[in-house]
Design a protein around this motif. Structure first.
Motif, short mmCIF file in Angstrom:
data_model
loop_
_atom_site.label_atom_id
_atom_site.label_comp_id
_atom_site.label_asym_id
_atom_site.label_seq_id
_atom_site.Cartn_x
_atom_site.Cartn_y
_atom_site.Cartn_z
N ILE A 1 3.52 74.79 25.91
CA ILE A 1 4.59 75.20 25.00
C ILE A 1 5.78 75.73 25.79
O ILE A 1 6.93 75.34 25.58
N LEU A 2 5.45 76.64 26.72
CA LEU A 2 6.52 77.24 27.52
C LEU A 2 7.25 76.17 28.33
O LEU A 2 8.47 76.15 28.42
N ALA A 3 6.47 75.26 28.90
CA ALA A 3 7.07 74.21 29.72
C ALA A 3 7.99 73.33 28.89
O ALA A 3 9.09 72.97 29.31
N THR A 4 7.54 72.99 27.67
CA THR A 4 8.36 72.16 26.79
C THR A 4 9.67 72.86 26.47
O THR A 4 10.76 72.27 26.55
N LEU A 5 9.53 74.12 26.12
CA LEU A 5 10.73 74.90 25.76
C LEU A 5 11.70 74.93 26.94
O LEU A 5 12.91 74.69 26.79
N ALA A 6 11.14 75.19 28.13
CA ALA A 6 11.99 75.24 29.32
C ALA A 6 12.63 73.89 29.59
O ALA A 6 13.83 73.80 29.90
N ALA A 7 11.85 72.82 29.42
CA ALA A 7 12.38 71.47 29.67
C ALA A 7 13.54 71.17 28.73
O ALA A 7 14.58 70.63 29.15
N VAL B 1 20.16 77.96 20.81
CA VAL B 1 20.25 79.41 21.04
C VAL B 1 20.24 80.16 19.70
O VAL B 1 19.54 81.17 19.55
N ILE B 2 20.99 79.64 18.72
CA ILE B 2 21.02 80.30 17.41
C ILE B 2 19.62 80.38 16.81
O ILE B 2 19.17 81.43 16.34
N THR B 3 18.91 79.27 16.85
CA THR B 3 17.58 79.24 16.25
C THR B 3 16.65 80.24 16.92
O THR B 3 15.91 80.96 16.26
N MET B 4 16.72 80.29 18.26
CA MET B 4 15.90 81.27 18.97
C MET B 4 16.27 82.68 18.57
O MET B 4 15.40 83.53 18.32
N ALA B 5 17.57 82.95 18.50
CA ALA B 5 18.03 84.29 18.16
C ALA B 5 17.55 84.68 16.76
O ALA B 5 17.09 85.81 16.55
N VAL B 6 17.66 83.73 15.82
CA VAL B 6 17.22 84.02 14.45
C VAL B 6 15.74 84.36 14.41
O VAL B 6 15.31 85.31 13.77
N ASN B 7 14.95 83.57 15.14
CA ASN B 7 13.52 83.83 15.14
C ASN B 7 13.17 85.17 15.77
O ASN B 7 12.30 85.89 15.31
N ALA C 1 15.48 73.36 27.25
CA ALA C 1 16.63 74.20 27.61
C ALA C 1 17.34 73.62 28.83
O ALA C 1 18.57 73.52 28.86
N ILE C 2 16.54 73.22 29.84
CA ILE C 2 17.15 72.69 31.06
C ILE C 2 17.92 71.40 30.77
O ILE C 2 19.07 71.21 31.19
N PHE C 3 17.29 70.52 29.98
CA PHE C 3 17.94 69.27 29.59
C PHE C 3 19.29 69.55 28.93
O PHE C 3 20.32 68.97 29.28
N LEU C 4 19.27 70.48 27.97
CA LEU C 4 20.49 70.77 27.23
C LEU C 4 21.59 71.28 28.16
O LEU C 4 22.74 70.83 28.10
N VAL C 5 21.21 72.22 29.03
CA VAL C 5 22.22 72.80 29.91
C VAL C 5 22.78 71.74 30.86
O VAL C 5 24.00 71.61 31.03
N LEU C 6 21.88 70.93 31.48
CA LEU C 6 22.34 69.91 32.43
C LEU C 6 23.26 68.90 31.77
O LEU C 6 24.34 68.57 32.29
N GLU C 7 22.83 68.42 30.61
CA GLU C 7 23.60 67.38 29.94
C GLU C 7 24.92 67.91 29.39
O GLU C 7 25.89 67.17 29.25
N ALA C 8 24.90 69.19 29.00
CA ALA C 8 26.10 69.76 28.40
C ALA C 8 27.11 70.19 29.48
O ALA C 8 28.29 70.36 29.19
N TRP C 9 26.62 70.34 30.71
CA TRP C 9 27.45 70.92 31.76
C TRP C 9 28.80 70.23 31.97
O TRP C 9 29.84 70.91 32.05
#
Lengths: 259, 328
Positions: free
Chosen positions: B40-46, B305-311, B48-56
């Protein structure tokens, strides 16, 4: 405040199954009446019919009458909610509301009847009820703490405080000490002796010594076998019941030869 | 309640004596559960990393270049000012839906758990579970084909009488491809999941506490108020958060109904005011140049980020009155 209860020919059914048959008894005011008998004999079921708590289970019904000072509790137009405000109940396992503080627990029933109780009246009532259940000295400095944080015996006394805060006529206790240690049990028994000055008390107990210690009158219930209805075998002054009962079954049960 | 006793001496000595088969299974269980947690943690991290790299690429560029290279990108805006209105629209849609759905869901769940006769309750329970399984595109179709055509007079009426309130500012758009319509459709969508969670929690109210309330002379409503709702509070919040999560990420229904706009606007009866992140990604992505995709992924990162913050906020609310939760 205390009133007498007359039960006449009461049959209790779970659906079609006759659970308790033909109970007739009088419960005297300002006294302690104990119900004893083996498990499954219907004494708890019968106790619950005295304030219509058995109706919580779908399909239960009674025939016969239960009268408090001449008013039939099962008469037409009698609201079970009103009955339960007159006849309070304490359960086998202490059940303070976990989301409420000690103070809120005591006031839980009062708030249902009287929504706008003033702060000072509420504080007075909390103190008098907790004093009434011998808990005041132990909790007076932490009334805002959760009721569920108390010990089992304290929780049970909190439940008694909650029950007497609405000033009922009668207090029913369904094995109130069976989940408690001996010291807490003693505290509750002392409390019962004090409470009978003001209330009519009915207590179901599996502990014969307890019945002998706290009650004025004792009723013995028994069951002939599985699937048979429970019956009231005998009811008399506690001293008579424990020294010279009329029925053989009572003597056997009390002397430990049975059940 | 002290029902969960600590492991007794007997149980401990048995596990200490250790039958071999028992220990083998225990080890497998430990491995499976540990790795599942890690996964679960690995998926979440993956993610997040994907989003940041692609959005950069989009994040690192200035607004001017973005505007030049992406045809639909508004002039003179940085990526932050681009995402802002989308975040606003997303939150607006989700919270409106939540405000509409939660009280209704609690009511329906209470009816099922504490009022309806058993037969009816069971049937209703199944029905709610079925509703939860309907795909969102169907809700979208219902919204645009069945609901929107009839709702205009209602929106117009509210806009005319309560127009002074910013949320209800008129004139109401016709056809009502507006935020209010979206909110209602989203509310209908998230109603089943919130109801299902609430119902389960309500049914778990300890008999002990219900009887305590009844013995004090509580009516059915007072029973619900003193015993059921306080016990179920954290469950209701969890259910609402599940619903909110679904509403935040909902794409199809919004895409099909809403006439988009990129304003910080509370006017829920006017067309062309707001847009949500998910619907915007779905609308723009097929024809976006590489940098455009990157900009869209940046908005996706914001949604993440919003979804995480809400949770996390919901967890904090649940934990705040832990002592009183009844879980002890």
């Amino acid at each position: 405040m205390a009133q007498r209860i007359d039960v006449k020919d009461l049959d209790i059914y779970y659906g079609d199954f006759l659970a308790v048959e033909g109970v007739t008894m009088t419960i005297e005011p300002r006294s302690v009446t104990a119900f004893i008998g083996p498990s499954g004999c219907g004494k708890s079921t019968f106790l619950r019919t005295l304030n219509r708590m058995h109706e919580v289970i779908p399909g239960t019904r009674v025939e016969g009458s239960v009268e408090m000072e001449g008013v039939d509790l099962y008469g037409p137009g009698v609201d079970p909610v009103a009955v339960r405000r007159q006849i309070g109940m304490v359960f086998q396992r202490p059940n303070p509301f976990p989301t409420m503080s000690i103070e809120e627990n005591v006031l839980a029933g009062v708030k249902l009847v009287n929504k706008r109780i003033s702060k000072s009246d509420a504080a007075d009532l909390v103190e008098s009820s907790l004093r009434g259940s011998n808990l005041w000295e132990e909790v007076k400095d932490r009334l805002d703490k959760p009721g569920a944080g108390l010990s089992g015996g304290q929780q049970q006394r909190l439940c008694i405080a909650r029950a007497i805060a609405i000033k009922p006529q009668v207090l029913l206790m369904d094995e109130p000490c069976s989940a408690l240690d001996p010291i807490s049990t003693l505290a509750i028994e002392d409390l019962i002796a004090e409470l009978k000055q003001d209330y009519t008390i009915v207590i179901v107990t599996h502990n014969m010594q307890q019945a002998a210690r706290v009650s004025d009158r004792t009723a013995f219930f028994n069951i002939a076998g599985t699937g048979k209805p429970g019956k009231l075998i005998e009811m008399d002054d506690t001293s008579t019941m424990f020294s010279s009962p009329t029925e053989k079954a009572t003597e056997d049960y009390i002397s430990g030869r049975f059940g | 309640m002290s029902t969960t006793a600590p492991p007794t001496g007997k149980a401990r000595s048995r596990s200490a004596s250790g039958r071999a088969g028992d220990r083998g299974m225990n080890r497998i269980f430990r491995l499976v559960s540990t790795w599942s947690g890690a996964l679960i943690l690995a998926t979440l991290a993956a993610v997040a990393i994907f989003l940041v790299l692609e959005a950069w690429p989009a994040i690192s560029l200035g607004g001017e270049e973005l505007g030049e290279q992406i045809s639909w990108f508004p002039e003179d805006t940085s990526i932050i000012t681009f995402v802002g209105p989308l975040i606003f629209g997303t939150l607006l849609a989700a919270f409106l839906a939540l405000i509409l759905a939660t009280p209704l869901a609690v009511g329906v769940a209470l009816f099922i758990s504490h009022y309806a006769p058993r037969r009816l309750a069971q049937a209703l329970g199944y029905l709610v579970d079925l509703l939860a399984a309907i795909p969102s595109v169907v809700y979208g179709l219902w919204g645009i084909l069945a609901f929107a055509p009839i709702v205009y007079p209602v929106w117009n009426g509210i806009a005319e009488t309560l127009g002074w309130f910013p949320l209800f500012e008129g004139p109401a758009a016709d056809p009502p491809r507006v935020m209010a319509t979206v909110a209602v459709v989203l509310a209908v969508m998230i109603l089943p999941i919130i109801t299902a969670v609430c119902r389960e929690v309500f049914l778990q109210t300890p008999k002990l506490h219900e009887e305590a309330a009844l013995a004090l002379g509580a009516t059915r409503w007072e029973l619900v108020k003193t015993a059921v709702l306080p016990f179920a509070r954290s469950g209701i919040i969890s259910g609402a958060m599940l619903g909110l999560g679904r509403a935040l990420g909902e794409t199809m229904a919004v895409l099909m109904i809403l006439s988009p706009g990129f304003l910080y606007s509370f006017a829920i009866f006017q067309a062309g005011q707001q847009q949500t992140i998910a619907a915007n990604i779905a609308a723009q992505q097929p024809e976006a140049p590489p940098l455009g995709v990157s900009a869209l992924i940046a908005t996706g990162l914001a949604l993440f980020v919003i979804t995480m913050a809400v949770n996390m906020a919901a967890r904090a609310v649940v934990a705040r009155r832990k002592d009183f939760s009844g879980a002890n």
